[in-house]
Design a protein around this motif. Structure first.
Motif, mmCIF file in Angstrom:
data_model
loop_
_atom_site.group_PDB
_atom_site.id
_atom_site.type_symbol
_atom_site.label_atom_id
_atom_site.label_comp_id
_atom_site.label_asym_id
_atom_site.label_seq_id
_atom_site.Cartn_x
_atom_site.Cartn_y
_atom_site.Cartn_z
ATOM 1 N N VAL A 27 0.954 -1.472 -0.165
ATOM 2 C CA VAL A 27 0.239 -0.068 -0.168
ATOM 3 C C VAL A 27 0.803 1.218 0.111
ATOM 4 O O VAL A 27 0.728 2.022 -0.233
ATOM 5 C CB VAL A 27 -1.454 -0.064 1.588
ATOM 6 C CG1 VAL A 27 -1.797 1.067 1.140
ATOM 7 C CG2 VAL A 27 -1.816 -1.252 0.799
ATOM 8 N N ILE A 31 0.574 4.635 -2.510
ATOM 9 C CA ILE A 31 0.403 5.687 -2.506
ATOM 10 C C ILE A 31 1.974 6.284 -3.209
ATOM 11 O O ILE A 31 1.760 7.931 -3.195
ATOM 12 C CB ILE A 31 0.691 5.686 -0.759
ATOM 13 C CG1 ILE A 31 -0.770 5.284 -0.037
ATOM 14 C CG2 ILE A 31 0.457 7.320 -0.291
ATOM 15 C CD1 ILE A 31 -0.619 4.926 1.191
ATOM 16 N N GLU A 35 0.467 9.336 -4.956
ATOM 17 C CA GLU A 35 0.273 10.642 -4.545
ATOM 18 C C GLU A 35 0.279 11.425 -4.655
ATOM 19 O O GLU A 35 0.088 12.651 -4.287
ATOM 20 C CB GLU A 35 0.916 10.321 -2.442
ATOM 21 C CG GLU A 35 0.409 11.605 -1.509
ATOM 22 C CD GLU A 35 -1.355 11.589 -1.983
ATOM 23 O OE1 GLU A 35 -1.381 12.473 -1.367
ATOM 24 O OE2 GLU A 35 -2.093 10.525 -2.176
ATOM 25 N N THR A 74 -6.958 4.733 7.091
ATOM 26 C CA THR A 74 -6.421 5.596 6.105
ATOM 27 C C THR A 74 -7.620 6.915 6.676
ATOM 28 O O THR A 74 -9.007 6.050 7.406
ATOM 29 C CB THR A 74 -6.019 6.426 4.707
ATOM 30 O OG1 THR A 74 -7.733 7.282 4.721
ATOM 31 C CG2 THR A 74 -5.861 6.122 4.155
ATOM 32 N N ALA A 158 -9.154 8.513 -2.188
ATOM 33 C CA ALA A 158 -7.979 7.016 -1.386
ATOM 34 C C ALA A 158 -9.089 6.613 -1.263
ATOM 35 O O ALA A 158 -7.866 4.911 -1.434
ATOM 36 C CB ALA A 158 -7.282 7.959 -0.480
ATOM 37 N N TYR A 163 -5.926 3.413 -1.326
ATOM 38 C CA TYR A 163 -4.863 2.566 -0.265
ATOM 39 C C TYR A 163 -5.350 2.763 0.623
ATOM 40 O O TYR A 163 -5.896 2.777 1.730
ATOM 41 C CB TYR A 163 -4.697 4.519 -0.029
ATOM 42 C CG TYR A 163 -4.302 5.517 -1.246
ATOM 43 C CD1 TYR A 163 -3.690 5.357 -2.280
ATOM 44 C CD2 TYR A 163 -4.078 6.788 -1.010
ATOM 45 C CE1 TYR A 163 -2.989 5.990 -3.647
ATOM 46 C CE2 TYR A 163 -3.546 7.774 -1.270
ATOM 47 C CZ TYR A 163 -2.836 7.104 -2.708
ATOM 48 O OH TYR A 163 -2.421 8.003 -3.666
#
Length: 457
Positions: A27, A31, A35, A74, A158, A163
């Motif tokens: 993960v 990201i 990101e 998250t 996300a 994510y």
């Protein structure tokens, strides 16, 4: 592994097929790849996540695993996590580290979840947008030129980007359901008080945002445990969150096609909801129209109340601090500056009128379906679909009433536009029937004819 669901991960951990450390690394790699373009995260801490994953790995090896041990997650920025400042999306607030986890963060941490990062939000959570004076501009993974929605902007992006499987947002007028719809994920706004929250406020809830209904149901087992910091929370019930079977035959489902106020409904969204109603009817449900019940007076009253509420936060700031607030939000909040007490009271009273109207319009149905929003995802740089602080709420007519009425409501992906943007279907239940909303959402997820692979960047 970044795309595995929560149940898939827990099963693989139990079978010793993969470890929480390996999944967390996967993960983190996702990201780090996505990101720079997506900008969904705040306070991303891969080292801390790997330390927590190592601890989870050890618990799995020794037979001491917790309920959600090792599942990456998250948490929206406004849900406090100890040691991390809570800017509420605005550059105007001092960055003071939170002293403790808020209830949702505490429940997940107690159950072994690996918290990767917080997710971004707009100033004071008062936009259906990823635009913020503090955070970089969040974008929609289905189309980077588009907005993810808000205020749970980063959470929606996300979840769609993979994510990890678990994400938490908050909702006071559509802030879970709008980004869920525009990012093509599942988002549950639970009954008011079902998930303890701190600080609590009128209509405000926390809820899961996930790629699947079952992941959200799995999160609800943890998130609903009681917390004394929320004096407005419901009495705890040990509900069968993972029992998602439902017989659609004989259900009475209302269809609310018109919001009654605000932007006109996009034809592709209308066709999607009409098709969903037909699919439910073909499965044995009785379908009946729900007339629009939101009025201009209700929406304008709500606007007055929330402008004045925002000005109570922004007005006491120094001129220098106030200059850091997003200009759109500042202009909107200043509209509450000169409102009289009578006008603010009348605004709050209209929110109560909306509450009663919502229950009166929907109580005779087992469920109601509707659009989530009148439009699909709009340009990323805009604060709202209309982008006018004098018309800030023209897109929330389908969602906000069910915050006022405390009813559970979810957004589940229903289709895509010809341009490839997601369209959400809102499923609304009677007060406190969160299980029912999850069950009908699961049924729709299984019947939905328009599934697509998740976006890749």
């Amino acid at each position: 592994m970044a795309d595995w669901s929560g149940p898939e991960l827990l099963d693989a951990y139990a079978r010793k097929q993969v470890s929480p450390v390996e999944v967390t690394k996967a993960v983190i790699a996702r990201i780090e790849n996505y990101e720079p373009r997506l900008q969904a995260l705040y306070a991303f801490d891969p080292d801390a996540a790997l330390r927590d994953a190592k601890g989870s790995e050890e618990r799995w090896m020794t037979g001491e695993a917790r309920a959600l041990d090792g599942v990456p997650a998250t948490i929206k920025e406004n849900i406090a996590t100890r040691g991390t400042p809570v800017p509420l999306g605005t550059a105007a607030r001092p960055l003071v580290p939170a002293s403790e986890d808020a209830p949702s963060a505490a429940r997940l941490r107690e159950d072994g979840v690996v918290i990767l990062a917080k997710t971004t939000m707009p100033d004071y959570g008062m936009l259906s947008s990823g635009l913020s004076s503090f955070h970089p501009l969040a974008r929609n993974p289905w189309d980077l030129s588009k907005n993810p929605g808000g205020s749970s902007a980063g959470a929606g992006a996300a979840a769609a980007a993979g994510y990890g499987p678990f994400h938490i947002g908050t909702d006071i007028g559509g802030s879970i359901r709008l980004p869920a719809a525009w990012c093509g994920v599942f988002g549950l706004k639970p009954s008011f008080g079902r998930i303890p929250i701190d600080p609590t406020y009128y209509g405000r809830v926390a809820g899961p945002m996930t790629r699947t209904v079952r992941d959200a149901a799995l999160m609800m087992k943890s998130l609903t445990r009681p917390d004394p910091r929320d004096p407005m929370s419901l009495p705890y019930q040990n509900l069968p969150w993972l029992d998602l079977g439902v017989d659609i035959r004989g259900l009475k489902i209302g269809v609310m096609m018109e919001a009654g106020v605000g932007m006109p409904l996009d034809p592709e969204i209308r066709a999607t909801v009409e098709n969903a109603a037909k699919i439910f009817a073909d499965a044995g449900a009785t379908i009946e129209e729900v007339p629009a019940f939101i009025t201009r007076e209700m929406l304008d009253g709500l606007d007055d109340f929330w402008r004045q509420r925002a000005w109570m936060d922004i007005g006491p700031l120094s001129d220098e601090e106030r200059s850091r607030v997003l200009p759109y939000i500042l202009q909107w909040a200043e509209g509450g500056r000169s409102l009289t007490g009578a006008q603010v009271y009348q605004g709050m009273n209209q929110m109560m009128v909306m509450r009663h109207a919502a229950v009166a319009a929907t109580h005779r149905f087992d469920f109601v379906i509707s659009p989530v929003a009148p439009c699909v995802a709009y340009q990323a740089e805009l604060a709202s679909p209309i982008h006018d602080p004098e018309e800030p709420f023209e897109h929330i007519g389908y969602t906000v009433a069910f915050n006022m009425s405390d009813q559970p409501a979810a957004s589940v992906n229903a289709c895509f536009t010809k341009a490839g943007l997601p369209i959400g279907l809102q499923i609304i239940g009677r007060r406190f029937d969160d299980i029912g909303v999850l069950r009908l959402s699961q049924a729709w997820e299984e019947m939905c004819p328009a599934r697509r692979p998740w976006p890749t960047l």
